[in-house]
Design a protein around this motif. Sequence first.
Motif, PDB file in Angstrom:
ATOM      1  N   GLU A  55       0.888  -1.166   0.000  1.00 57.44           N
ATOM      2  CA  GLU A  55       0.000   0.000   0.000  1.00 57.44           C
ATOM      3  C   GLU A  55       0.921   1.210   0.000  1.00 57.44           C
ATOM      4  OE1 GLU A  55      -1.283   1.976   3.376  1.00 57.44           O
ATOM      5  OE2 GLU A  55       0.894   1.970   3.407  1.00 57.44           O
ATOM      6  N   THR A  80       0.317   4.475   1.768  1.00 54.93           N
ATOM      7  CA  THR A  80       0.228   5.527   2.791  1.00 54.93           C
ATOM      8  C   THR A  80       1.544   5.643   3.564  1.00 54.93           C
ATOM      9  OG1 THR A  80      -2.115   5.036   2.965  1.00 54.93           O
ATOM     10  CG2 THR A  80      -1.162   6.361   4.729  1.00 54.93           C
ATOM     11  N   ARG A  93       0.243  -7.569  -3.036  1.00 52.64           N
ATOM     12  CA  ARG A  93      -0.084  -8.344  -1.826  1.00 52.64           C
ATOM     13  C   ARG A  93      -0.232  -9.793  -2.229  1.00 52.64           C
ATOM     14  NH1 ARG A  93      -4.771  -4.416   0.962  1.00 52.64           N
ATOM     15  NH2 ARG A  93      -3.553  -2.503   0.741  1.00 52.64           N
ATOM     16  N   GLU A 113      -2.047 -12.335  -1.867  1.00 54.61           N
ATOM     17  CA  GLU A 113      -3.346 -12.793  -1.387  1.00 54.61           C
ATOM     18  C   GLU A 113      -3.773 -13.985  -2.214  1.00 54.61           C
ATOM     19  OE1 GLU A 113      -5.962  -9.882   0.335  1.00 54.61           O
ATOM     20  OE2 GLU A 113      -5.254  -8.461  -1.155  1.00 54.61           O
ATOM     21  N   TYR A 137      -6.277  -9.325  -6.425  1.00 49.94           N
ATOM     22  CA  TYR A 137      -5.118  -9.687  -7.241  1.00 49.94           C
ATOM     23  C   TYR A 137      -3.840  -9.488  -6.447  1.00 49.94           C
ATOM     24  CZ  TYR A 137      -8.923  -9.130 -10.454  1.00 49.94           C
ATOM     25  OH  TYR A 137     -10.154  -9.245 -11.045  1.00 49.94           O
ATOM     26  N   GLN A 163      -3.794   1.258  -7.233  1.00 48.00           N
ATOM     27  CA  GLN A 163      -4.586   2.146  -6.372  1.00 48.00           C
ATOM     28  C   GLN A 163      -4.398   3.593  -6.791  1.00 48.00           C
ATOM     29  OE1 GLN A 163      -3.336   1.699  -2.286  1.00 48.00           O
ATOM     30  NE2 GLN A 163      -4.817   0.082  -1.873  1.00 48.00           N
ATOM     31  N   GLU A 205      -3.546  11.533   0.239  1.00 46.65           N
ATOM     32  CA  GLU A 205      -3.167  11.668   1.642  1.00 46.65           C
ATOM     33  C   GLU A 205      -3.143  13.157   1.979  1.00 46.65           C
ATOM     34  OE1 GLU A 205      -3.142   8.835   2.947  1.00 46.65           O
ATOM     35  OE2 GLU A 205      -2.412   7.438   1.429  1.00 46.65           O
ATOM     36  N   ARG A 211     -11.292  -1.523   9.637  1.00 48.27           N
ATOM     37  CA  ARG A 211     -10.210  -1.459   8.660  1.00 48.27           C
ATOM     38  C   ARG A 211      -9.092  -2.437   9.042  1.00 48.27           C
ATOM     39  NH1 ARG A 211     -10.198  -0.227   4.421  1.00 48.27           N
ATOM     40  NH2 ARG A 211      -8.476   1.185   4.186  1.00 48.27           N
ATOM     41  N   TYR A 233      -2.748   1.581  11.539  1.00 49.18           N
ATOM     42  CA  TYR A 233      -2.435   3.008  11.730  1.00 49.18           C
ATOM     43  C   TYR A 233      -3.648   3.914  11.912  1.00 49.18           C
ATOM     44  CZ  TYR A 233      -2.544   2.959   6.464  1.00 49.18           C
ATOM     45  OH  TYR A 233      -2.841   2.788   5.135  1.00 49.18           O
ATOM     46  N   TYR A 234      -4.857   3.373  11.757  1.00 45.50           N
ATOM     47  CA  TYR A 234      -6.026   4.253  11.810  1.00 45.50           C
ATOM     48  C   TYR A 234      -6.429   4.653  13.231  1.00 45.50           C
ATOM     49  CZ  TYR A 234      -6.819   3.143   6.897  1.00 45.50           C
ATOM     50  OH  TYR A 234      -6.689   3.010   5.544  1.00 45.50           O
ATOM     51  N   THR A 278     -15.578  -3.838  -1.721  1.00 42.89           N
ATOM     52  CA  THR A 278     -15.093  -2.530  -1.264  1.00 42.89           C
ATOM     53  C   THR A 278     -14.231  -1.921  -2.359  1.00 42.89           C
ATOM     54  OG1 THR A 278     -15.036  -3.441   0.937  1.00 42.89           O
ATOM     55  CG2 THR A 278     -13.904  -1.353   0.624  1.00 42.89           C
TER      56      THR A 278
HETATM   57  P1  HAM Z   1      -6.973  -0.899   1.703  1.00 40.98           P
HETATM   58  O1  HAM Z   1      -8.352  -1.010   2.231  1.00 40.98           O
HETATM   59  O2  HAM Z   1      -6.024  -1.969   2.067  1.00 40.98           O
HETATM   60  O3  HAM Z   1      -6.427   0.506   2.168  1.00 40.98           O
HETATM   61  O4  HAM Z   1      -7.016  -0.810   0.111  1.00 40.98           O
HETATM   62  C1  HAM Z   1      -7.807   0.182  -0.527  1.00 40.98           C
HETATM   63  C2  HAM Z   1      -8.529  -0.419  -1.728  1.00 40.98           C
HETATM   64  O5  HAM Z   1      -7.601  -1.075  -2.589  1.00 40.98           O
HETATM   65  C3  HAM Z   1      -9.527  -1.507  -1.374  1.00 40.98           C
HETATM   66  O6  HAM Z   1     -10.758  -0.954  -0.978  1.00 40.98           O
HETATM   67  C4  HAM Z   1      -9.640  -2.264  -2.679  1.00 40.98           C
HETATM   68  O7  HAM Z   1     -10.537  -1.589  -3.552  1.00 40.98           O
HETATM   69  C5  HAM Z   1      -8.242  -2.159  -3.238  1.00 40.98           C
HETATM   70  N1  HAM Z   1      -7.509  -3.420  -2.978  1.00 40.98           N
HETATM   71  C6  HAM Z   1      -6.900  -3.797  -1.849  1.00 40.98           C
HETATM   72  N2  HAM Z   1      -6.327  -5.022  -2.000  1.00 40.98           N
HETATM   73  C7  HAM Z   1      -6.604  -5.423  -3.258  1.00 40.98           C
HETATM   74  C8  HAM Z   1      -6.296  -6.583  -4.028  1.00 40.98           C
HETATM   75  N3  HAM Z   1      -5.563  -7.575  -3.541  1.00 40.98           N
HETATM   76  N4  HAM Z   1      -6.747  -6.648  -5.307  1.00 40.98           N
HETATM   77  C9  HAM Z   1      -7.487  -5.637  -5.835  1.00 40.98           C
HETATM   78  N5  HAM Z   1      -7.803  -4.510  -5.150  1.00 40.98           N
HETATM   79  C10 HAM Z   1      -7.365  -4.401  -3.887  1.00 40.98           C
HETATM   80  C11 HAM Z   1      -5.175   0.970   1.895  1.00 40.98           C
HETATM   81  O8  HAM Z   1      -4.399   0.452   1.121  1.00 40.98           O
HETATM   82  C12 HAM Z   1      -4.860   2.291   2.562  1.00 40.98           C
HETATM   83  N6  HAM Z   1      -3.474   2.674   2.215  1.00 40.98           N
HETATM   84  C13 HAM Z   1      -5.844   3.359   2.144  1.00 40.98           C
HETATM   85  C14 HAM Z   1      -5.580   4.677   2.810  1.00 40.98           C
HETATM   86  C15 HAM Z   1      -4.969   5.733   2.253  1.00 40.98           C
HETATM   87  N7  HAM Z   1      -5.856   4.966   4.058  1.00 40.98           N
HETATM   88  C16 HAM Z   1      -5.444   6.202   4.306  1.00 40.98           C
HETATM   89  N8  HAM Z   1      -4.873   6.672   3.228  1.00 40.98           N
END
Ligand code: HAM
Length: 425
Positions: free
Chosen positions: A74, A76, A104, A106, A113, A118, A122, A252, A256-257, A274
């Motif tokens: 990610e 952030t 990731r 996963e 995926y 993304q 911020e 979440r 960090y939240y 989501t």
């Molecule tokens: P997160 O919820 O882990 O937050 O990811 C944000 C979005 O990325 C998810 O809602 C989803 O749409 C997409 N996403 C996450 N993992 C996958 C995956 N494996 N495949 C496809 N889409 C995915 C964050 O990453 C935080 N950094 C968000 C944030 C920014 N919070 C504060 N600032």
Amino acid sequence: MNDLLPDKSRVWRNLEKKIATVFTNYGFDEIRTPILERTELFLRGLGEVTDIVEKEMYSFEDRLNGKTYSLRPENTAAVVRASVQHSLTYNEPKKLWYYGPMFRHERPQAGRYRQFFQFGVEMLGYDSFESELELILMCNAVWRSIGLDGNLRPRLKLNSIGTSEERSSYVKALGEFFQKHVGVLDNENLKRLTRNPLRILDSKNDNLVKLKDEAPKITTFLGNASKTHFENLLSLLDGHQINYEVDLKLVRGLDYYNSTVFEWKVSGFGAQDTICGGGRYDALVPILGGAPTGACGFAIGMERLVEIFEANSHERKETFVDLYFAHTGRDAKVIAIKLAEQVRKVGISVKVDLTDASLKTQVKRAFRNSAEFLAIFGEEELKTGSVSVRWLSREEGEAHQRKVPYGEMVEFLRKIKNKSGNKSQ
Ligand code: HAM
């Protein structure tokens, strides 16, 4: 990890432009950070007892210097790292956006995926609930800009998870509650029970839905300041007529939240519903070596967004090139290349068929390339110093053709292009 073939990347590029425009409209600046970061950054930033850090990071030791790096799961943490490193908030708070691949490990499934993209923002140095309102307004503007309006608009879910002290009391109460129900917990959640019971609320295990509903609620543990902050945000959202649902189980998946957290959900996309998640993370900046400061943000998952966009988009197929140039031989081809250069100068994209295929084949290619117009440059045209321009309208019966002298071609195309642009808006 996906290959994005040309038909798909055209759609992506179109959405990318729209989203970047929305972010710029709100006065956000772009930041680009490396795809590789020191693993330590994510261990400290995201929390050691999170799915991402425990089992989803692509990490390796660099044999050349013995350090450990990870593909960013990610962004952030990396944006905060960069902001601290370059003192970005020294003079004033910063509003930043980014776009790029995250990784990731996963279990792959629809909407999930191992490499995914993304779009994120911020806000660093912002501690008020108005900044959270702005984040939500921006998400709304993104949905609007790509036509996810009305019934199609994603649903907003919000919660407040309070300060770290309030959360510690809550986590303790959760631990005591789940301890009484260890029989129902699977192995993974038994582990979470000893390390971080809050994460049990994130569990996707269907057998735990009822138990999670009965678990203590965060609201009981929030102090007055946290409650007021959240209520103020909610009344601003009401004032902006933004529909939302307060979801007390929303915590979440990252450590960090604090305070406000939110997610946007879409219907009809199974478990991976989501498309955006975010919230406030005031503690992260000091954890990564900066002066304490308010911060919040969100990230939108591009694959999921494209999927819902495509499922609901009634826009006609993206045009690849404005004009496809077909010809009947070497002499004509050379002139076509020259004319194409002039046409491109006024912002009309042209693909000249550089092969010696038959005219019939070239015309087929023009359709396959979803060109808006076809220019034919044959024996006849060569003799009369003109080009035949055909409008390849998608609707039957609307196609028409016109012979245009060389010298008037640019102006002619510009005019009909403008007309067709207006029509498709
Ligand atoms: P997160 O919820 O882990 O937050 O990811 C944000 C979005 O990325 C998810 O809602 C989803 O749409 C997409 N996403 C996450 N993992 C996958 C995956 N494996 N495949 C496809 N889409 C995915 C964050 O990453 C935080 N950094 C968000 C944030 C920014 N919070 C504060 N600032």
